[in-house]
Design an enzyme around this catalytic site. Structure first.
Site, PDB file in Angstrom:
ATOM      1  N   LYS A  83       0.858  -1.189   0.000  1.00 34.28           N
ATOM      2  CA  LYS A  83       0.000   0.000   0.000  1.00 34.28           C
ATOM      3  C   LYS A  83       0.891   1.236   0.000  1.00 34.28           C
ATOM      4  CE  LYS A  83      -2.147   3.042   2.672  1.00 34.28           C
ATOM      5  NZ  LYS A  83      -2.033   4.080   1.673  1.00 34.28           N
ATOM      6  N   ALA A 112       1.807   8.114  15.303  1.00 36.11           N
ATOM      7  CA  ALA A 112       0.345   8.044  15.479  1.00 36.11           C
ATOM      8  C   ALA A 112      -0.227   6.883  14.671  1.00 36.11           C
ATOM      9  CB  ALA A 112      -0.283   9.368  15.049  1.00 36.11           C
ATOM     10  N   THR A 113       0.186   6.752  13.424  1.00 40.25           N
ATOM     11  CA  THR A 113      -0.332   5.654  12.603  1.00 40.25           C
ATOM     12  C   THR A 113       0.208   4.315  13.107  1.00 40.25           C
ATOM     13  OG1 THR A 113      -0.380   7.172  10.731  1.00 40.25           O
ATOM     14  CG2 THR A 113      -0.650   4.857  10.228  1.00 40.25           C
ATOM     15  N   GLU A 143       8.634   1.118  11.627  1.00 39.76           N
ATOM     16  CA  GLU A 143       9.691   2.142  11.481  1.00 39.76           C
ATOM     17  C   GLU A 143       9.003   3.487  11.598  1.00 39.76           C
ATOM     18  OE1 GLU A 143      12.834   1.466  11.202  1.00 39.76           O
ATOM     19  OE2 GLU A 143      12.684  -0.682  10.853  1.00 39.76           O
ATOM     20  N   CYS A 174      13.130  10.937   8.143  1.00 35.58           N
ATOM     21  CA  CYS A 174      12.895  10.474   9.518  1.00 35.58           C
ATOM     22  C   CYS A 174      14.118  10.720  10.395  1.00 35.58           C
ATOM     23  CB  CYS A 174      12.507   9.007   9.518  1.00 35.58           C
ATOM     24  SG  CYS A 174      13.656   7.975   8.624  1.00 35.58           S
ATOM     25  N   GLU A 205       8.555  15.654  16.685  1.00 36.93           N
ATOM     26  CA  GLU A 205       9.135  15.624  15.347  1.00 36.93           C
ATOM     27  C   GLU A 205       8.511  16.734  14.501  1.00 36.93           C
ATOM     28  OE1 GLU A 205       7.781  12.449  12.718  1.00 36.93           O
ATOM     29  OE2 GLU A 205       9.849  12.170  12.048  1.00 36.93           O
TER      30      GLU A 205
HETATM   31  P1  NAD Z   1       1.679   8.336   7.917  1.00 36.91           P
HETATM   32  O1  NAD Z   1       1.784   7.574   9.169  1.00 36.91           O
HETATM   33  O2  NAD Z   1       0.676   9.416   7.820  1.00 36.91           O
HETATM   34  O3  NAD Z   1       1.329   7.334   6.690  1.00 36.91           O
HETATM   35  C1  NAD Z   1       2.149   6.239   6.358  1.00 36.91           C
HETATM   36  C2  NAD Z   1       1.311   5.198   5.640  1.00 36.91           C
HETATM   37  O4  NAD Z   1       0.339   4.655   6.531  1.00 36.91           O
HETATM   38  C3  NAD Z   1       0.521   5.729   4.442  1.00 36.91           C
HETATM   39  O5  NAD Z   1       0.579   4.800   3.393  1.00 36.91           O
HETATM   40  C4  NAD Z   1      -0.891   5.850   5.000  1.00 36.91           C
HETATM   41  O6  NAD Z   1      -1.898   5.776   4.017  1.00 36.91           O
HETATM   42  C5  NAD Z   1      -0.935   4.638   5.913  1.00 36.91           C
HETATM   43  N1  NAD Z   1      -1.988   4.691   6.952  1.00 36.91           N
HETATM   44  C6  NAD Z   1      -2.560   5.788   7.503  1.00 36.91           C
HETATM   45  N2  NAD Z   1      -3.479   5.416   8.432  1.00 36.91           N
HETATM   46  C7  NAD Z   1      -3.461   4.062   8.483  1.00 36.91           C
HETATM   47  C8  NAD Z   1      -4.174   3.097   9.251  1.00 36.91           C
HETATM   48  N3  NAD Z   1      -5.086   3.458  10.159  1.00 36.91           N
HETATM   49  N4  NAD Z   1      -3.903   1.797   9.059  1.00 36.91           N
HETATM   50  C9  NAD Z   1      -2.969   1.411   8.162  1.00 36.91           C
HETATM   51  N5  NAD Z   1      -2.274   2.285   7.388  1.00 36.91           N
HETATM   52  C10 NAD Z   1      -2.514   3.599   7.547  1.00 36.91           C
HETATM   53  O7  NAD Z   1       3.140   8.874   7.587  1.00 36.91           O
HETATM   54  P2  NAD Z   1       3.626   9.809   6.399  1.00 36.91           P
HETATM   55  O8  NAD Z   1       3.105  11.194   6.606  1.00 36.91           O
HETATM   56  O9  NAD Z   1       3.347   9.140   5.100  1.00 36.91           O
HETATM   57  O10 NAD Z   1       5.218   9.794   6.633  1.00 36.91           O
HETATM   58  C11 NAD Z   1       5.855  10.628   7.534  1.00 36.91           C
HETATM   59  C12 NAD Z   1       6.223   9.900   8.804  1.00 36.91           C
HETATM   60  O11 NAD Z   1       6.952   8.726   8.504  1.00 36.91           O
HETATM   61  C13 NAD Z   1       7.140  10.707   9.715  1.00 36.91           C
HETATM   62  O12 NAD Z   1       6.721  10.580  11.042  1.00 36.91           O
HETATM   63  C14 NAD Z   1       8.505  10.056   9.513  1.00 36.91           C
HETATM   64  O13 NAD Z   1       9.407  10.217  10.579  1.00 36.91           O
HETATM   65  C15 NAD Z   1       8.118   8.635   9.320  1.00 36.91           C
HETATM   66  N6  NAD Z   1       9.188   7.913   8.639  1.00 36.91           N
HETATM   67  C16 NAD Z   1       9.916   6.982   9.350  1.00 36.91           C
HETATM   68  C17 NAD Z   1      10.970   6.313   8.742  1.00 36.91           C
HETATM   69  C18 NAD Z   1      11.765   5.271   9.474  1.00 36.91           C
HETATM   70  O14 NAD Z   1      12.430   4.478   8.813  1.00 36.91           O
HETATM   71  N7  NAD Z   1      11.741   5.198  10.798  1.00 36.91           N
HETATM   72  C19 NAD Z   1      11.286   6.598   7.412  1.00 36.91           C
HETATM   73  C20 NAD Z   1      10.527   7.555   6.730  1.00 36.91           C
HETATM   74  C21 NAD Z   1       9.475   8.200   7.353  1.00 36.91           C
END
Ligand code: NAD
Length: 493
Positions: free
Chosen positions: A171, A225-226, A244, A278, A377
């Site tokens: 996804k 949060a997610t 992650e 991140c 963050e």
């Molecule tokens: P996000 O959590 O909003 O979304 C990530 C994914 O989760 C998307 O595909 C979204 O559609 C999906 N999603 C949303 N709600 C969901 C649910 N209830 N159930 C299942 N899937 C769901 O994050 P974002 O805005 O896309 O990315 C930014 C965040 O990602 C930042 O916090 C960043 O630090 C983190 N990040 C972490 C790493 C790491 O390796 N630790 C790497 C890159 C980004």
């Protein structure tokens, strides 16, 4: 209008609905993709489940050959993939060209690594026995991906999951689905149903994917949060999770280094991909002795960063991903300023870039550890800098966080470097070279920054479980094995 990729075919959503994908540099809609729902998730999981039986038993050498071929196709389509990532995600084209190369490298690495099963033979408890451990795939993996490195973070999951013998439902983020869909036919190389792509929103696609009884493991990169929501959805099924999540990485600069060198690393760590990394440097702790010099150089270099259309070759920074994110960053800066912080550079929307979600790289001083700027963050182009008296204070403040993704120190003092390394929670600790990855080394977070690791052997083991096999190779009655109360069995009558 795009289509998804399920069971080796391009398909529309059962919902017949779609949603727009916008270029954050121009605010123009570039394409539409299917808005999938639970029915599409069911179809994709069924396809991946059916494909698992054959894929899991494919000899490692054959899988490795397919993964090498996939890597060479990635390289052959490097320009198109990078261009698509830039159009939908806003990261500069040159950086996206690099991202495609890292994806190819991950597929090559895991294809070969998985040929070494990594199981083990154990000394038996008795003669004429053999004990060994086999590594086995979980089954159908749900890979849920964010937008900031859409193909790289997908590749870290997909390459390890496939190499371990799992099948996949991917996804992509609703912000950046197009580059993933561009890869659909190339994923077909692995066979019908082995890799499936379903596009849509978290609650409509992500949640049913996590809750589906046949997805065995959820590999997720995204926000804390997610991550929490996913853990809640997965809990009743006790699914395996690899999370992650976000970070709030500290960056320490000691007074024994060449400040001009440290500043270059710091500006890069703060503003690459507009701070939407991140492991961005999110909090800068600088020894008092070099603080003024550091701040002056930091502001100077930040002011020289070139903002603009990320397709251009002479651009350092593109736009932010969306308007709501820009507004959130503005609120964070306003709050810090209302609490006494001073903006030395940036802090607003660049007047000459009227379209697109651009924001000036921003440097703040007079910040305190209590400000939400320092505690949460920001995920944007904001660099708060704080003076510290010495290494103890720097390390104490750096570790005063709910997160634990990465941390950086610039120093030539071995004692400082190792003291900081031992006392700061971080999945990756960089000394004098921030934000570098190595396919062969684990990547992930401590504390709220996640659970599990990607990359390295740990990143392969995340996608396979151990089976202990116990074998007695000479069948014979063993009366002494059974307890005395089991008389009949002991005597055989
Ligand atoms: P996000 O959590 O909003 O979304 C990530 C994914 O989760 C998307 O595909 C979204 O559609 C999906 N999603 C949303 N709600 C969901 C649910 N209830 N159930 C299942 N899937 C769901 O994050 P974002 O805005 O896309 O990315 C930014 C965040 O990602 C930042 O916090 C960043 O630090 C983190 N990040 C972490 C790493 C790491 O390796 N630790 C790497 C890159 C980004």
């Amino acid at each position: 209008m795009q289509k998804m990729w399920i069971d080796g075919r391009r398909v529309a959503s059962a919902s017949r609905r779609s949603f727009p994908v916008t270029n954050p540099a121009t605010e123009q809609v570039i394409d539409r993709v299917p808005r999938a729902d639970r029915r599409d998730v069911n179809r994709a999981v069924a396809a991946a489940d059916a494909a698992f039986a054959a894929w899991r038993f494919m000899p490692g050498i054959e899988r490795a050959a397919l993964m090498r071929e996939f890597a060479s196709r990635l390289r052959a389509r490097r320009s198109a993939l990078a261009r698509q990532m830039t159009l939908e995600g806003g990261k500069p084209l040159i950086e996206n060209l690099g991202e495609v190369e890292w994806c190819a490298a991950a597929f090559e690495y895991y294809g070969e690594l998985a040929r070494d099963q990594g199981g083990k033979v154990i000394s038996p408890v008795c003669r004429r026995q053999i004990d060994f451990v086999r590594k086995e795939p979980y089954g159908v993996v749900a890979a849920i991906v964010p937008w900031n490195y859409p193909l790289l973070l997908l590749s870290w999951k997909a390459a390890a999951a496939l190499a371990a013998g799992n099948t996949l439902v991917i996804k992509p983020s609703e912000e950046t689905p197009l580059s993933t869909l561009l890869l659909a036919e190339d994923f077909g190389l692995f066979g019908k149903g082995v890799v499936n792509i379903v596009t849509g929103f978290g609650p409509e696609v992500g949640e049913p994917l996590v809750a589906h009884p046949r997805t065995s493991l959820i590999a997720f990169t995204g926000s804390v949060a997610t991550g929490r929501l996913i853990a809640q959805t997965a809990a009743p099924h006790l699914k395996k999770l690899n999370l992650e999540l976000g970070g709030n990485d500290p960056f320490i600069v000691c007074d024994d280094v060449d400040v001009d060198v440290a500043v270059r690393g710091a500006v890069w760590a703060a503003f690459v991909n507009m701070g939407q990394v991140c492991t961005s440097g999110e909090r800068f702790y600088v020894f008092e002795g070099v603080y003024e010099h550091f701040v002056e150089r930091f502001v100077k270099l930040t002011g020289r960063l070139r903002l603009g259309n990320p397709m251009g070759p002479d651009i350092d920074c593109g736009p932010l991903i969306r308007e709501a994110h820009r507004e959130q960053i503005e609120r964070t800066i306003e709050e810090a300023v209302s609490q006494g912080a001073r903006v030395l550079c940036g802090g607003g929307r660049p007047p000459r870039l009227r379209r697109g979600y651009f924001f000036e790289p921003t440097v703040l001083v007079d910040v305190t550890q209590k400000m939400s700027l320092m505690r949460s963050e920001t995920f944007g182009p904001v660099a708060p800098i704080m003076p510290v008296k010495g290494i103890e204070e720097a390390v104490r403040l750096a570790d005063d966080s709910d997160y634990g993704l990465g941390a950086t120190i610039y120093t030539n003092n071995l004692e400082y470097a190792l003291y900081a390394m031992e006392n700061i929670h971080a999945g990756t600790f960089w000394i004098n070279d921030p934000l570098t990855d190595n396919d062969a080394a684990p990547f992930g977070g401590m504390r709220l920054s996640g659970m599990g690791r990607e990359l390295g052997i740990e990143g392969l083991d995340a996608f396979r479980e151990s089976k202990h096999v116990h074998m007695d190779y000479r069948i014979e009655a063993k009366p002494h094995w059974y307890p005395y109360n089991w008389g009949t069995i002991r005597k055989g009558r």
